[in-house]
Design an enzyme around this catalytic site. Sequence first.
Site, PDB file in Angstrom:
ATOM      1  N   SER A  39      -1.223 -12.812   2.868  1.00 61.53           N
ATOM      2  CA  SER A  39      -2.216 -13.561   2.111  1.00 61.53           C
ATOM      3  C   SER A  39      -2.316 -14.968   2.682  1.00 61.53           C
ATOM      4  O   SER A  39      -1.359 -15.488   3.274  1.00 61.53           O
ATOM      5  CB  SER A  39      -1.813 -13.642   0.638  1.00 61.53           C
ATOM      6  OG  SER A  39      -2.563 -14.625  -0.050  1.00 61.53           O
TER       7      SER A  39
ATOM      8  N   TYR B 210       5.210 -16.551  -4.459  1.00 54.48           N
ATOM      9  CA  TYR B 210       4.271 -15.637  -3.802  1.00 54.48           C
ATOM     10  C   TYR B 210       4.070 -16.062  -2.345  1.00 54.48           C
ATOM     11  O   TYR B 210       4.099 -15.230  -1.425  1.00 54.48           O
ATOM     12  CB  TYR B 210       2.941 -15.653  -4.558  1.00 54.48           C
ATOM     13  CG  TYR B 210       1.865 -14.791  -3.954  1.00 54.48           C
ATOM     14  CD1 TYR B 210       2.000 -13.400  -3.924  1.00 54.48           C
ATOM     15  CD2 TYR B 210       0.699 -15.350  -3.434  1.00 54.48           C
ATOM     16  CE1 TYR B 210       0.999 -12.609  -3.380  1.00 54.48           C
ATOM     17  CE2 TYR B 210      -0.297 -14.564  -2.897  1.00 54.48           C
ATOM     18  CZ  TYR B 210      -0.147 -13.194  -2.881  1.00 54.48           C
ATOM     19  OH  TYR B 210      -1.141 -12.408  -2.332  1.00 54.48           O
TER      20      TYR B 210
ATOM     21  N   ASN C 296      -2.136   3.700  -4.720  1.00 55.57           N
ATOM     22  CA  ASN C 296      -2.677   4.249  -5.968  1.00 55.57           C
ATOM     23  C   ASN C 296      -3.808   3.420  -6.558  1.00 55.57           C
ATOM     24  O   ASN C 296      -4.341   3.753  -7.609  1.00 55.57           O
ATOM     25  CB  ASN C 296      -1.546   4.399  -7.001  1.00 55.57           C
ATOM     26  CG  ASN C 296      -0.895   3.070  -7.337  1.00 55.57           C
ATOM     27  OD1 ASN C 296      -0.839   2.177  -6.512  1.00 55.57           O
ATOM     28  ND2 ASN C 296      -0.413   2.951  -8.565  1.00 55.57           N
TER      29      ASN C 296
ATOM     30  N   GLY D  37      -5.097  -0.383  -1.102  1.00 55.69           N
ATOM     31  CA  GLY D  37      -4.394   0.796  -0.613  1.00 55.69           C
ATOM     32  C   GLY D  37      -5.212   2.056  -0.797  1.00 55.69           C
ATOM     33  O   GLY D  37      -5.329   2.882   0.127  1.00 55.69           O
TER      34      GLY D  37
END
Length: 332
Positions: free
Chosen positions: A160, A191, A24, A28
């Site tokens: 990442s 993360y 969205n 992506g």
Amino acid sequence: MPNFNPETDIPDLSGKVCLVTGGNAGLGEATLAALAQHRPGKLYLAARSRARAEAAVARIRATSAAAAAADIEIVDMDLASLESVAEAAAKIVREAPRLDLLQLNGGIAMVPHATTADGYEVQFGTNYLGHALLTQLLMPKLLATAKLPGADVRIVSMSSVGHRKFELEDGGILFDEVKTDMRRHTAQQLYGQAMLAKVLLARELARRYSTGPDPSPQQRQITATSLHPGTVKTGVWGGATGASGLVWKFVVPAMVALTGVSNAEGAKTQLWLSFADSRDVENGRYYEPVGQLGAEGRYTSDDALARTLWEWTETELAAHGAPGWPPVAAGP
């Protein structure tokens, strides 16, 4: 560095079915917009917010006549809820005739300490565990597609450079703590832990879903890879609490705004991994822009950790009613 142009290097996708999580916005949406130009059989946009997903579809359709005609369907899915992921996967298994490309793109970064609806540290639960369940539930469809003439099934796991820059001590993944909010660790470390898990998931998928001991193009059932997209102007940065968190909430986004590339440019690595000649893509490896093998940290190629993560994941998902991974080929 490979010279990759999505306009000319993505093949005709007639009859092919692709699923992109987090479609969205950001990378992506850029990925879906690129796919929509090439006559896909079906594109699934998986997202938590239907309103934002509908707005993204409208933007994608406005990019070209080809995109306007593309079959794009929104799938409601919250990666932080295993129940939501299971419902989304069931819909795709039930309705999709095949599945050629699975882009594990969605995620969060540097958010305040919290747990998911199922009690897992929120970055690990959202970025990794939700995607692991989705992949497990869709694997029968992916394997069935791989048997079709001309099929080239791929799983692309968005990670990442943080997986090596923000390494946790004592093994990289703290399995005895991930069912807490892990408050004693920084948001950056959490993360990094989640991004490492996504690298190792791709590595173990490549090892297990091969027809021989070497995951070469001739022995693959699927091609699974992971990547760092580069510094991209996305909205993924959350804003952790504390002094360090303030840096990531305000300073880092400002630097990204000055030095980052567009989403369309940033999506090139995941698109290259999706469509480059399979002889040029090393199964299970971690890549950086564009199509270059990435610099590794202490745990990037840790096969023992990858297997431990796989076994831990299967046990945890089974506790939530997941059926387990389909039979795997004999490996080393």
